[in-house]
Design an enzyme around this catalytic site. Sequence first.
Site, PDB file in Angstrom:
ATOM      1  N   GLY A  72       0.840  -1.194   0.000  1.00 18.64           N
ATOM      2  CA  GLY A  72       0.000   0.000   0.000  1.00 18.64           C
ATOM      3  C   GLY A  72       0.878   1.248   0.000  1.00 18.64           C
ATOM      4  CB  THR A 231       8.761 -10.924 -12.691  1.00 27.87           C
ATOM      5  OG1 THR A 231       9.705 -10.858 -13.758  1.00 27.87           O
ATOM      6  CG2 THR A 231       7.896 -12.164 -12.834  1.00 27.87           C
ATOM      7  CB  CYS A 319       6.843   1.929  18.252  1.00 24.80           C
ATOM      8  SG  CYS A 319       8.168   1.266  19.227  1.00 24.80           S
TER       9      CYS A 319
HETATM   10  N1  PLP Z   1      -2.312   3.059   4.648  1.00 27.93           N
HETATM   11  C1  PLP Z   1      -2.819   2.730   5.823  1.00 27.93           C
HETATM   12  C2  PLP Z   1      -4.027   3.447   6.334  1.00 27.93           C
HETATM   13  C3  PLP Z   1      -2.221   1.728   6.597  1.00 27.93           C
HETATM   14  O1  PLP Z   1      -2.738   1.407   7.796  1.00 27.93           O
HETATM   15  C4  PLP Z   1      -1.074   1.084   6.093  1.00 27.93           C
HETATM   16  C5  PLP Z   1      -0.375   0.066   6.900  1.00 27.93           C
HETATM   17  O2  PLP Z   1      -0.357   0.101   8.109  1.00 27.93           O
HETATM   18  C6  PLP Z   1      -0.593   1.470   4.840  1.00 27.93           C
HETATM   19  C7  PLP Z   1      -1.235   2.450   4.143  1.00 27.93           C
HETATM   20  C8  PLP Z   1       0.606   0.827   4.256  1.00 27.93           C
HETATM   21  O3  PLP Z   1       0.298  -0.420   3.707  1.00 27.93           O
HETATM   22  P1  PLP Z   1       1.446  -1.493   3.476  1.00 27.93           P
HETATM   23  O4  PLP Z   1       1.721  -2.136   4.788  1.00 27.93           O
HETATM   24  O5  PLP Z   1       0.859  -2.457   2.478  1.00 27.93           O
HETATM   25  O6  PLP Z   1       2.606  -0.760   2.918  1.00 27.93           O
END
Ligand code: PLP
Length: 369
Positions: A72, A231, A319
């Site tokens: 994400g 990939t 943290c």
């Molecule tokens: N966005 C939100 C609201 C999240 O809680 C998190 C992860 O804690 C992320 C983005 C990041 O996602 P990823 O762990 O897949 O990088």
Amino acid sequence: MIYMDHNATTPIRPAVMDKMMECGFLPLNPSSVHSNGRQSKYLIEMSRLAIAKLLHFDNNFKDYQVTFTATGTEANNLVLYNYQDADIFLSSIEHLSIFQWGKLFPNVQLIKVDRDGIVDLEDLNRKLSLSGNNKKLLSVMLANNETGVIQPLAEIAKIAKNYGAVIHSDLVQAIGKIKVDIISLGIDFATISGHKFGGPAGAAALISKSKHHLKPIIIGGGQERGLRSGTENVLAIIGLGEAAEIALVETNKYASIMGGLRSKIEQDLLQTFPNIEIVGVKANRLPNTSLLINASKAAHIQLIAFDIRGVAVSSGSACSSGKVNKSHVLSAMGYCDEQAKSAIRISLGYTNTQKDIEEFLKIYKEVYG
Ligand code: PLP
């Protein structure tokens, strides 16, 4: 272990694991022209479709693109990277993968939130109206990872559209916990991440309206229509697709189960500790999340006490490298240092039972007694 940290990551759903095991020994490279390659491509396309169904744009599939990324964080970065020449507006409670851009670039403005963590619409209107740049990006998460507070995103998107802004929403925490329809939300870009809703880590996606042309961060063999070379992590993408199929069917059921368990925790603790504050209690919240401020003790010490007793929860503070930082989310909501540093986040998921809750309540009273 009683695992109550599902906003950090979720255990992989057994059906997701089964599906990945089924394909685990196949040579999976969708760029190969032979039949194994074509099979890999088919499996990836099935996952793309599962995401379209989950976010309810399957009837308008051509209007959107789903680009698989590793995390994400990467999907969020991909959007912001493409708007460096724009005026960028971020809510002041975004995840660090977005929030940190505000520290790096002068063209970023933070939108205030109120005590319940809801975006201040007046501040949003004011800041957007003062922008002279005809390229504008607004990024507001649907649900916050620390507090679970849900934004009135459709209303926010409408305001932003009035000023010609493009809207991105980080849906990472909302998926699997509430129903999400990206067409009625009126957003241009959305981020999801598999490991937050029963899929494996290593597969996430950026969903974008096809009319927006993005430049890649990663250059190479041109996979994902040139937007994300390298990939594909096919096995993890298969798992993400399976998790999306499960979420489509089960989100409402789990929302109601988790909501019931969360209410039991909050009601019971408020009776025993009337001074506890539930962050964002007046707002609409994810059904699984409860951020509790019990200012009598620092969270990082309490986390160890919970861990020794077999309960996994987390603190409201970020943290890293052994250092506990004050949460920028709680700061933006107007909480002082002492309150922010005592916040404990409970985030429930599909593995939790009534028995877990009873055990947790007993242990909470021991830890804070
Ligand atoms: N966005 C939100 C609201 C999240 O809680 C998190 C992860 O804690 C992320 C983005 C990041 O996602 P990823 O762990 O897949 O990088």
